[in-house]
Design an enzyme around this catalytic site. Sequence first.
Site, PDB file in Angstrom:
ATOM      1  N   GLU A 200       7.406-105.168  39.442  1.00  0.00           N
ATOM      2  CA  GLU A 200       6.699-106.502  39.850  1.00  0.00           C
ATOM      3  C   GLU A 200       6.220-106.469  41.332  1.00  0.00           C
ATOM      4  O   GLU A 200       5.240-107.283  41.793  1.00  0.00           O
ATOM      5  CB  GLU A 200       7.540-107.685  39.722  1.00  0.00           C
ATOM      6  CG  GLU A 200       6.775-109.219  39.728  1.00  0.00           C
ATOM      7  CD  GLU A 200       6.957-109.508  41.187  1.00  0.00           C
ATOM      8  OE1 GLU A 200       6.168-110.616  41.372  1.00  0.00           O
ATOM      9  OE2 GLU A 200       7.797-109.253  42.125  1.00  0.00           O
ATOM     10  N   GLU A 201       7.098-105.893  42.123  1.00  0.00           N
ATOM     11  CA  GLU A 201       6.849-106.184  43.705  1.00  0.00           C
ATOM     12  C   GLU A 201       5.529-105.593  44.281  1.00  0.00           C
ATOM     13  O   GLU A 201       5.045-106.080  45.376  1.00  0.00           O
ATOM     14  CB  GLU A 201       8.020-105.604  44.553  1.00  0.00           C
ATOM     15  CG  GLU A 201       9.570-106.483  44.187  1.00  0.00           C
ATOM     16  CD  GLU A 201       9.208-108.040  44.578  1.00  0.00           C
ATOM     17  OE1 GLU A 201       8.312-108.613  45.282  1.00  0.00           O
ATOM     18  OE2 GLU A 201      10.366-108.553  44.540  1.00  0.00           O
TER      19      GLU A 201
ATOM     20  N   HIS B 189      13.067-110.902  49.825  1.00  0.00           N
ATOM     21  CA  HIS B 189      12.608-109.658  50.631  1.00  0.00           C
ATOM     22  C   HIS B 189      13.441-109.072  51.759  1.00  0.00           C
ATOM     23  O   HIS B 189      12.784-108.526  52.611  1.00  0.00           O
ATOM     24  CB  HIS B 189      10.991-109.826  50.736  1.00  0.00           C
ATOM     25  CG  HIS B 189      10.146-109.993  49.757  1.00  0.00           C
ATOM     26  ND1 HIS B 189       8.766-109.838  49.641  1.00  0.00           N
ATOM     27  CD2 HIS B 189      10.266-109.991  48.364  1.00  0.00           C
ATOM     28  CE1 HIS B 189       8.539-109.981  48.377  1.00  0.00           C
ATOM     29  NE2 HIS B 189       9.372-110.095  47.662  1.00  0.00           N
TER      30      HIS B 189
ATOM     31  N   ASP C 265      11.121-116.357  38.434  1.00  0.00           N
ATOM     32  CA  ASP C 265      10.888-115.324  39.586  1.00  0.00           C
ATOM     33  C   ASP C 265      10.735-116.167  41.034  1.00  0.00           C
ATOM     34  O   ASP C 265      10.015-115.669  41.889  1.00  0.00           O
ATOM     35  CB  ASP C 265       9.601-114.368  39.499  1.00  0.00           C
ATOM     36  CG  ASP C 265       9.718-113.205  40.344  1.00  0.00           C
ATOM     37  OD1 ASP C 265      10.781-112.911  41.138  1.00  0.00           O
ATOM     38  OD2 ASP C 265       8.865-112.527  40.848  1.00  0.00           O
TER      39      ASP C 265
ATOM     40  N   ASP D 225      15.850-112.301  44.059  1.00  0.00           N
ATOM     41  CA  ASP D 225      14.622-112.048  43.606  1.00  0.00           C
ATOM     42  C   ASP D 225      14.709-110.156  43.095  1.00  0.00           C
ATOM     43  O   ASP D 225      14.553-109.407  43.913  1.00  0.00           O
ATOM     44  CB  ASP D 225      13.501-111.773  44.710  1.00  0.00           C
ATOM     45  CG  ASP D 225      12.047-111.620  44.538  1.00  0.00           C
ATOM     46  OD1 ASP D 225      11.980-111.202  43.417  1.00  0.00           O
ATOM     47  OD2 ASP D 225      11.394-111.233  45.489  1.00  0.00           O
TER      48      ASP D 225
ATOM     49  N   HIS E  57      12.018-110.003  36.599  1.00  0.00           N
ATOM     50  CA  HIS E  57      11.721-108.628  36.678  1.00  0.00           C
ATOM     51  C   HIS E  57      13.190-107.830  37.321  1.00  0.00           C
ATOM     52  O   HIS E  57      13.838-108.226  38.110  1.00  0.00           O
ATOM     53  CB  HIS E  57      10.583-108.347  37.701  1.00  0.00           C
ATOM     54  CG  HIS E  57      10.545-109.174  38.815  1.00  0.00           C
ATOM     55  ND1 HIS E  57      11.281-108.173  40.134  1.00  0.00           N
ATOM     56  CD2 HIS E  57      10.209-109.970  39.748  1.00  0.00           C
ATOM     57  CE1 HIS E  57      11.163-108.776  41.453  1.00  0.00           C
ATOM     58  NE2 HIS E  57      10.703-110.003  41.054  1.00  0.00           N
TER      59      HIS E  57
END
Lengths: 465, 465
Positions: free
Chosen positions: A329-330, A427, A357, A295, A283
Amino acid sequence: MEALSILSGILLLLLSGAQSHEPVLSEKLIRDISNYSEIALKIIDYSLTGPGANQSYNRLATFVDRYGPRLSGSSNLEDSIDHMLYLLQQDGLDNVHGEEVNVTHWVRGKEIAQLLEPRSAELSILGLGSSVGTPEEGITADAVVMRSFDELEERKDEVKDRIVVFNPTYVSYPVTVAYRVNGASRASKYGAVATLIRTVGPFSIYSPHTGMQVYNSSVPAIPTACITIEDANMLDRLERAGERLTIHLYMEAQTLPMVISRNTVAEIKGSVYPDQVVVVSGHLDSWDVGQGAMDDGGGAFISWQALSIVKGLGLTPKRTLRLVMWTDEEAGGIGSQQYYQRHREDADKYSILFESDEGVFLPYGILFSGSAEAKAILQQIGQLLVSINASEVYDNGGGTDVDWWREEKVPTASLANHNEHYFWYHHSNGDTMDVLDPEEMNLCSAVWAVYAYVLADLDDVLPRG
Amino acid sequence: MEALSILSGILLLLLSGAQSHEPVLSEKLIRDISNYSEIALKIIDYSLTGPGANQSYNRLATFVDRYGPRLSGSSNLEDSIDHMLYLLQQDGLDNVHGEEVNVTHWVRGKEIAQLLEPRSAELSILGLGSSVGTPEEGITADAVVMRSFDELEERKDEVKDRIVVFNPTYVSYPVTVAYRVNGASRASKYGAVATLIRTVGPFSIYSPHTGMQVYNSSVPAIPTACITIEDANMLDRLERAGERLTIHLYMEAQTLPMVISRNTVAEIKGSVYPDQVVVVSGHLDSWDVGQGAMDDGGGAFISWQALSIVKGLGLTPKRTLRLVMWTDEEAGGIGSQQYYQRHREDADKYSILFESDEGVFLPYGILFSGSAEAKAILQQIGQLLVSINASEVYDNGGGTDVDWWREEKVPTASLANHNEHYFWYHHSNGDTMDVLDPEEMNLCSAVWAVYAYVLADLDDVLPRG
């Protein structure tokens, strides 16, 4: 155990192996796959020491240095998608286009947390995705620290008008993330005015990690943010020492109306069955911190690289090799869900969907979800990767963006890699190019390209369960 | 190497060992030290499983949770010293007092760095100790990235009116810290308007580390701050990619007049030679980030613990065992230098000064600076610590606060411990209680107490060179 016992144990093991019911591939299929050994070596050479060497890392660095993090709804993301479409066209790929989808648009705004009592200190926070903000004057309240939902239930009478700090010990991401996802509503149920959640991760250098949270519509939505592991432990110690904790929280977070974004698509068109596809994917969106390099820039870019390698070697598989870089995606696979809804009627034409991912560190194989027979085919393909120690096939492959297809029994797979430190950076502002390694990305790209090309070039799509 | 060669090699080694000129301790001294074996075991038991178990960790946690970081010149530091004096009195120690000294008073104020071109991004910074601030409107300038002082010399014509970013590869702290200490003036010499220095450390999760820097009075003082390793690498990549870098820097940093602080002193008064001393020490001040738990709360608190253990066991050594918690180490040993100047005339009464300022992780011995004969005595004492694998004595002991005494040939020592990750946290918000471990601190306290007590109780002060 004595020597004789060990020997009989080994014999038993050998016998049980011989009696197993693993699917047996046809002689022809085994031969067909083995015939790709020369191509597999070319792919590996191309990726490790040839024109592809360090290409995915360098492309990704240039990309994330230029666009930074790419939160759904942001101009960063849309600008980066525009540029990505340009890059894929420049790379000579087929059918380069964006597929429009509706995506979430949450904005963080300014956010501050201050410990006022028993001493004055800034607490580093990151508001959680979908959180509401505080009133303009912020929220000032005493805090209570809960180590678990069980403790919350036991002490629910202490929660009204308080800021609830959750300080659960990290067990694993899938287990402990429950506090991040549900903590706000669990505490709101008993009258809490805000929640501060210990970062979900095994290690920290005072780095808060954001992520998605979900409100339960039956209770008031309260502001919620993550704090560092270190501050969660400090607040915990202070409370257990009998100190009164007072915290001021200010957050401008808000959710705006959904906007249009795009899944980014490019292909190498199949020569014999152009309507049949093998999908490789990652993504392109990320959280709004760090660079979104790991990520999931890494996953998106090794997927692009798989097509680049195949094209660079002048190969054209029988069926279409499709790259999809998912959007949003998140927030829970928002872009990929709409892709699935739009394309599910063609499920029988999808041989497999790969998604990376969970890191692009040193690879050792893939994870797979699908029928036993399909798994046996992937295991046979894995033998083409013995020279780079990436031949293993494990169960439970997939990812947020491709798991939708399980409903249609389409096989899915993901990359098995040494991602033991993934949640150190995930994140957080620590998700930068420094986490990644060019040579590891070369290896990941080779694994991805070998599986994708061979599966796109075999006579048949993978068998269903 | 063949077997015969190996054998002759071993023989040579044995022979050379037999011919060495290591000092031989007297039978009596060896016996005297061996006679402490029972006391050493009591100290170890007291610290690991007895009343001292986890005491230094718990005391430190309570202390740093209450006062936070303790920068020289701050009320945090002075309040924490007041409380420390109270705690030492409560612990029943002798001669508890603060010795006044003049210390630096640098204040950070607000600070912001923003990348404006080629894209907008916040850069996390920490201004460096003694840095000047920017003008009120900040400094907006193009930036150049230098990987070394050599590159600065080669490209000196590009530096005028620019912000110089230093991105040296980390070699080791003593080597690479030169960029933090001297970078501003090196760049100012060629007309730079500010410097941003890559954090001096081997690993980062987007964590800037502060520290002291020193202006050369022959060039203008320019604002200087550290940035993260990740941002330094990103700016470096962007520059090498031909991008123009524009940065806005705002810093309120300023140096105020010196103020009075205190070295914190407590003792167990010697029963026979009360004027002779063994000093155990760490520093109580810290940078104004994190909690100052590792640097140097840990060192200060295991030093206190050494006295607590000796007192808790009802032991009274022949000479005085003195705890000193230094003030304003971080600006270059400001408090300890004044202590030295005030007490150096008594140098012959100082048997040894211990300082722990490089971590209180799993200990494996001590580092020592002094005569060969004194080292042999410490090696003999080290044998009392074989049961906790901390018997080794290495060369080059000491620390910023005790090295002054080398001028008077007074022996100094420090703690050999597994501090391989020390510079992951040092001078950053990551310096919290989470870095430390109660059991490791128990072991460090035991090592400290055994050396300190035995040396304070032997018939003589340590021999000089």
